[in-house]
Design a protein around this motif. Structure first.
Motif, PDB file in Angstrom:
ATOM      1  N   ASP A 305      35.413   3.194  49.754  1.00  0.00           N
ATOM      2  CA  ASP A 305      34.239   2.687  49.050  1.00  0.00           C
ATOM      3  C   ASP A 305      34.608   2.166  47.660  1.00  0.00           C
ATOM      4  OD1 ASP A 305      32.370   3.006  51.058  1.00  0.00           O
ATOM      5  OD2 ASP A 305      31.790   5.025  50.438  1.00  0.00           O
ATOM      6  N   GLU A 306      35.554   2.827  46.990  1.00  0.00           N
ATOM      7  CA  GLU A 306      35.998   2.306  45.692  1.00  0.00           C
ATOM      8  C   GLU A 306      36.644   0.937  45.874  1.00  0.00           C
ATOM      9  OE1 GLU A 306      38.936   3.202  41.882  1.00  0.00           O
ATOM     10  OE2 GLU A 306      39.157   4.369  43.726  1.00  0.00           O
ATOM     11  N   ILE A 307      37.492   0.819  46.890  1.00  0.00           N
ATOM     12  CA  ILE A 307      38.147  -0.458  47.168  1.00  0.00           C
ATOM     13  C   ILE A 307      37.119  -1.542  47.459  1.00  0.00           C
ATOM     14  CG2 ILE A 307      39.621  -1.649  48.840  1.00  0.00           C
ATOM     15  CD1 ILE A 307      41.151   1.062  49.100  1.00  0.00           C
ATOM     16  N   LEU A 308      36.137  -1.211  48.287  1.00  0.00           N
ATOM     17  CA  LEU A 308      35.104  -2.185  48.643  1.00  0.00           C
ATOM     18  C   LEU A 308      34.282  -2.609  47.434  1.00  0.00           C
ATOM     19  CD1 LEU A 308      33.849  -0.566  51.988  1.00  0.00           C
ATOM     20  CD2 LEU A 308      35.146  -2.697  51.763  1.00  0.00           C
ATOM     21  N   GLY A 309      34.211  -1.737  46.436  1.00  0.00           N
ATOM     22  CA  GLY A 309      33.463  -2.058  45.231  1.00  0.00           C
ATOM     23  C   GLY A 309      34.044  -3.211  44.437  1.00  0.00           C
ATOM     24  N   SER A 310      35.278  -3.586  44.749  1.00  0.00           N
ATOM     25  CA  SER A 310      35.908  -4.701  44.034  1.00  0.00           C
ATOM     26  C   SER A 310      35.429  -6.059  44.535  1.00  0.00           C
ATOM     27  CB  SER A 310      37.430  -4.629  44.187  1.00  0.00           C
ATOM     28  OG  SER A 310      37.825  -4.919  45.522  1.00  0.00           O
ATOM     29  N   VAL A 311      34.842  -6.086  45.730  1.00  0.00           N
ATOM     30  CA  VAL A 311      34.520  -7.365  46.366  1.00  0.00           C
ATOM     31  C   VAL A 311      33.544  -8.181  45.525  1.00  0.00           C
ATOM     32  CG1 VAL A 311      33.463  -8.445  48.380  1.00  0.00           C
ATOM     33  CG2 VAL A 311      35.021  -6.512  48.681  1.00  0.00           C
ATOM     34  N   GLU A 312      32.547  -7.547  44.982  1.00  0.00           N
ATOM     35  CA  GLU A 312      31.526  -8.263  44.219  1.00  0.00           C
ATOM     36  C   GLU A 312      31.829  -8.341  42.725  1.00  0.00           C
ATOM     37  OE1 GLU A 312      29.286  -9.941  45.775  1.00  0.00           O
ATOM     38  OE2 GLU A 312      29.990  -9.120  47.678  1.00  0.00           O
ATOM     39  N   LEU A 313      32.974  -7.824  42.322  1.00  0.00           N
ATOM     40  CA  LEU A 313      33.337  -7.869  40.906  1.00  0.00           C
ATOM     41  C   LEU A 313      33.934  -9.229  40.575  1.00  0.00           C
ATOM     42  CD1 LEU A 313      33.796  -6.578  38.133  1.00  0.00           C
ATOM     43  CD2 LEU A 313      35.957  -5.637  39.012  1.00  0.00           C
ATOM     44  N   GLU A 314      33.259  -9.979  39.729  1.00  0.00           N
ATOM     45  CA  GLU A 314      33.744 -11.295  39.313  1.00  0.00           C
ATOM     46  C   GLU A 314      34.176 -11.228  37.850  1.00  0.00           C
ATOM     47  OE1 GLU A 314      31.736 -14.849  40.313  1.00  0.00           O
ATOM     48  OE2 GLU A 314      30.714 -13.975  42.051  1.00  0.00           O
ATOM     49  N   LEU A 315      35.440 -11.439  37.617  1.00  0.00           N
ATOM     50  CA  LEU A 315      35.955 -11.443  36.252  1.00  0.00           C
ATOM     51  C   LEU A 315      35.639 -12.780  35.598  1.00  0.00           C
ATOM     52  CD1 LEU A 315      39.464  -9.869  36.922  1.00  0.00           C
ATOM     53  CD2 LEU A 315      37.360  -8.693  36.246  1.00  0.00           C
ATOM     54  N   THR A 316      35.294 -12.732  34.324  1.00  0.00           N
ATOM     55  CA  THR A 316      35.040 -13.968  33.594  1.00  0.00           C
ATOM     56  C   THR A 316      36.370 -14.664  33.299  1.00  0.00           C
ATOM     57  OG1 THR A 316      35.209 -12.933  31.415  1.00  0.00           O
ATOM     58  CG2 THR A 316      33.043 -12.903  32.501  1.00  0.00           C
ATOM     59  N   ALA A 317      36.275 -15.923  32.922  1.00  0.00           N
ATOM     60  CA  ALA A 317      37.483 -16.662  32.562  1.00  0.00           C
ATOM     61  C   ALA A 317      38.195 -15.987  31.394  1.00  0.00           C
ATOM     62  CB  ALA A 317      37.131 -18.105  32.215  1.00  0.00           C
ATOM     63  N   GLU A 318      37.420 -15.459  30.465  1.00  0.00           N
ATOM     64  CA  GLU A 318      38.005 -14.796  29.300  1.00  0.00           C
ATOM     65  C   GLU A 318      38.723 -13.511  29.707  1.00  0.00           C
ATOM     66  OE1 GLU A 318      34.890 -15.890  29.521  1.00  0.00           O
ATOM     67  OE2 GLU A 318      35.003 -17.614  28.149  1.00  0.00           O
ATOM     68  N   GLN A 319      38.118 -12.774  30.622  1.00  0.00           N
ATOM     69  CA  GLN A 319      38.746 -11.534  31.079  1.00  0.00           C
ATOM     70  C   GLN A 319      40.037 -11.817  31.851  1.00  0.00           C
ATOM     71  OE1 GLN A 319      35.337 -10.029  33.164  1.00  0.00           O
ATOM     72  NE2 GLN A 319      34.666  -8.766  31.440  1.00  0.00           N
ATOM     73  N   ARG A 320      40.014 -12.841  32.685  1.00  0.00           N
ATOM     74  CA  ARG A 320      41.227 -13.205  33.416  1.00  0.00           C
ATOM     75  C   ARG A 320      42.312 -13.655  32.443  1.00  0.00           C
ATOM     76  NH1 ARG A 320      40.920 -13.049  38.712  1.00  0.00           N
ATOM     77  NH2 ARG A 320      43.004 -13.965  38.764  1.00  0.00           N
ATOM     78  N   ALA A 321      41.912 -14.417  31.440  1.00  0.00           N
ATOM     79  CA  ALA A 321      42.889 -14.891  30.454  1.00  0.00           C
ATOM     80  C   ALA A 321      43.509 -13.715  29.709  1.00  0.00           C
ATOM     81  CB  ALA A 321      42.230 -15.847  29.488  1.00  0.00           C
ATOM     82  N   LYS A 322      42.700 -12.722  29.386  1.00  0.00           N
ATOM     83  CA  LYS A 322      43.215 -11.530  28.687  1.00  0.00           C
ATOM     84  C   LYS A 322      44.231 -10.797  29.569  1.00  0.00           C
ATOM     85  CE  LYS A 322      40.241  -9.010  26.504  1.00  0.00           C
ATOM     86  NZ  LYS A 322      39.123  -8.083  26.195  1.00  0.00           N
ATOM     87  N   LEU A 323      43.896 -10.646  30.843  1.00  0.00           N
ATOM     88  CA  LEU A 323      44.809  -9.966  31.757  1.00  0.00           C
ATOM     89  C   LEU A 323      46.105 -10.756  31.942  1.00  0.00           C
ATOM     90  CD1 LEU A 323      42.208  -8.869  34.474  1.00  0.00           C
ATOM     91  CD2 LEU A 323      43.447  -7.335  32.931  1.00  0.00           C
ATOM     92  N   ASP A 324      45.977 -12.052  32.106  1.00  0.00           N
ATOM     93  CA  ASP A 324      47.161 -12.874  32.354  1.00  0.00           C
ATOM     94  C   ASP A 324      48.062 -12.981  31.130  1.00  0.00           C
ATOM     95  OD1 ASP A 324      46.288 -13.334  34.940  1.00  0.00           O
ATOM     96  OD2 ASP A 324      45.361 -15.264  34.462  1.00  0.00           O
ATOM     97  N   ALA A 325      47.480 -12.945  29.948  1.00  0.00           N
ATOM     98  CA  ALA A 325      48.254 -13.148  28.725  1.00  0.00           C
ATOM     99  C   ALA A 325      49.048 -11.929  28.303  1.00  0.00           C
ATOM    100  CB  ALA A 325      47.336 -13.589  27.595  1.00  0.00           C
ATOM    101  N   ALA A 326      48.673 -10.751  28.801  1.00  0.00           N
ATOM    102  CA  ALA A 326      49.350  -9.525  28.384  1.00  0.00           C
ATOM    103  C   ALA A 326      50.786  -9.499  28.911  1.00  0.00           C
ATOM    104  CB  ALA A 326      48.583  -8.304  28.899  1.00  0.00           C
ATOM    105  N   HIS A 327      51.733  -9.198  28.051  1.00  0.00           N
ATOM    106  CA  HIS A 327      53.142  -9.176  28.436  1.00  0.00           C
ATOM    107  C   HIS A 327      53.811  -7.894  27.946  1.00  0.00           C
ATOM    108  CE1 HIS A 327      52.269 -13.527  28.626  1.00  0.00           C
ATOM    109  NE2 HIS A 327      53.164 -13.534  29.604  1.00  0.00           N
TER     110      HIS A 327
END
Length: 327
Positions: A305-327
């Motif tokens: 059920d936790e895994i399935l909870g990810s299906v409807e989670l939509e990350l914003t462009a800003e959130q994706r950029a934050k995740l991608d930029a971290a090094h």
């Protein structure tokens, strides 16, 4: 549930759920009652993509494996679910004899082995056709032409639908696909590799694959971008619980300066969304520019059920950029 299309040929391509359920431990560490409950819940939620292998779980009793496929066969029969799910299985990494492993005694990818392995999987699953069949690990002895030809024959005769490849170096994938194209047979269209948000080191051997080359590094991801007809199925996306469980520490693969920065970004986005770390990781994968289908296992309905909870989670462009930029 959301869905993706895997494959390009109209006669074999399939629509599958955006999450794949791993059945590796079903029938061994996860007992039959629990396995059936997880499978039922997955299908109830709209899940259609289930993953297994002919060698799961050979290490459980020092045998040859097959327990996972056998359990799925019993579940398919009891639920009459043949037309509701897409089952992916693998061959090539089953030990030849009990008490050995794919590291020192793999079945390989010869034409004879492929034919025999497929017959075994069909029997254990109780089906007449394998929806998706992977070459599980590299065979460095059998000529690629023989392996490609054997897989192509199975597709041509309708015994197998789609073909996939796992844990192969990029150049071997491209060579096999080039041979398939030149000889007019079906080639690999689905790639299955270990992939998660955290980036592993590439300068040390990884886990059970001592020569490395089994995670989609820069080269393989670039290849996927250049070949839009391919799909990536990402196994171990949650790193066996390491994102959230203190008793499941990260392996040495992730011991480098970039890991703390990416974990910090992950925690920030989780706090912003109110989602769990695991759900953010899965949402990051499913929303990636490359078509990624996370392959996650669950040993209980609560975990699923936790895994399935990810299906409807939509990350914003800003959130994706934050995740991608971290090094």
């Amino acid at each position: 549930m959301r869905y993706r299309t895997i494959g390009t040929d109209p006669s074999t391509r399939r629509e599958v759920s955006s999450l794949s359920l791993g059945a590796m431990l079903f029938g061994t560490d996860t007992d039959e009652k629990t396995s059936f409950a997880v499978l039922d819940r997955f299908v109830e939620a709209g899940g259609t993509f289930i993953d297994t292998s002919n060698n799961y779980a050979f290490w459980y009793d020092d045998g040859l494996g097959g327990q996972s496929e056998e359990l799925l066969g019993r579940w398919l029969r009891s639920r009459d679910a043949y037309d509701r799910v897409v089952i992916a299985t693998k061959l090539g990494a089953r030990p030849r004899t009990p008490g050995t492993s794919f590291l020192d005694n793999p079945e390989g990818l010869s034409a004879k082995t492929i034919r025999a392995a497929v017959e075994g999987s069909l029997e254990r699953l109780g089906v007449e056709r394998l929806d998706l069949l992977y070459a599980h690990i590299e065979d460095r002895v059998t000529p690629a032409e023989e392996t490609v030809g054997a897989f192509g024959e199975l597709v041509a005769e309708g015994t197998v639908g789609l073909l996939g490849v796992s844990n192969h170096t990029t150049w071997r994938i491209e060579r096999a696909r080039a041979i398939a194209a030149a000889t007019g047979v079906a080639g690999y269209e689905v790639l299955q590799y270990s992939h998660s948000y955290l980036r592993p080191r590439t300068d040390i051997p990884r886990g059970m694959f001592p020569d490395g080359g089994v995670h989609p590094g820069t080269e393989l991801l670039s290849y996927l971008r250049a070949e839009p007809g391919l799909s990536l199925v990402a196994y171990s996306p949650l790193l066996k619980g390491a994102y959230t469980r203190a008793d499941k520490p990260l392996s040495d693969d992730y011991d480098h300066p970039g890991t703390p920065a990416r974990l910090a970004a992950l925690r920030e986005v989780a706090a912003e969304t109110g989602a769990t770390l695991n759900q953010v990781v899965l949402a990051w994968q499913t929303g990636h520019e490359i078509p990624i289908i996370p392959l996650a296992g669950a040993s209980s309905v609560a975990q699923l059920d936790e895994i399935l909870g990810s299906v409807e989670l939509e990350l914003t462009a800003e959130q994706r950029a934050k995740l991608d930029a971290a090094h």
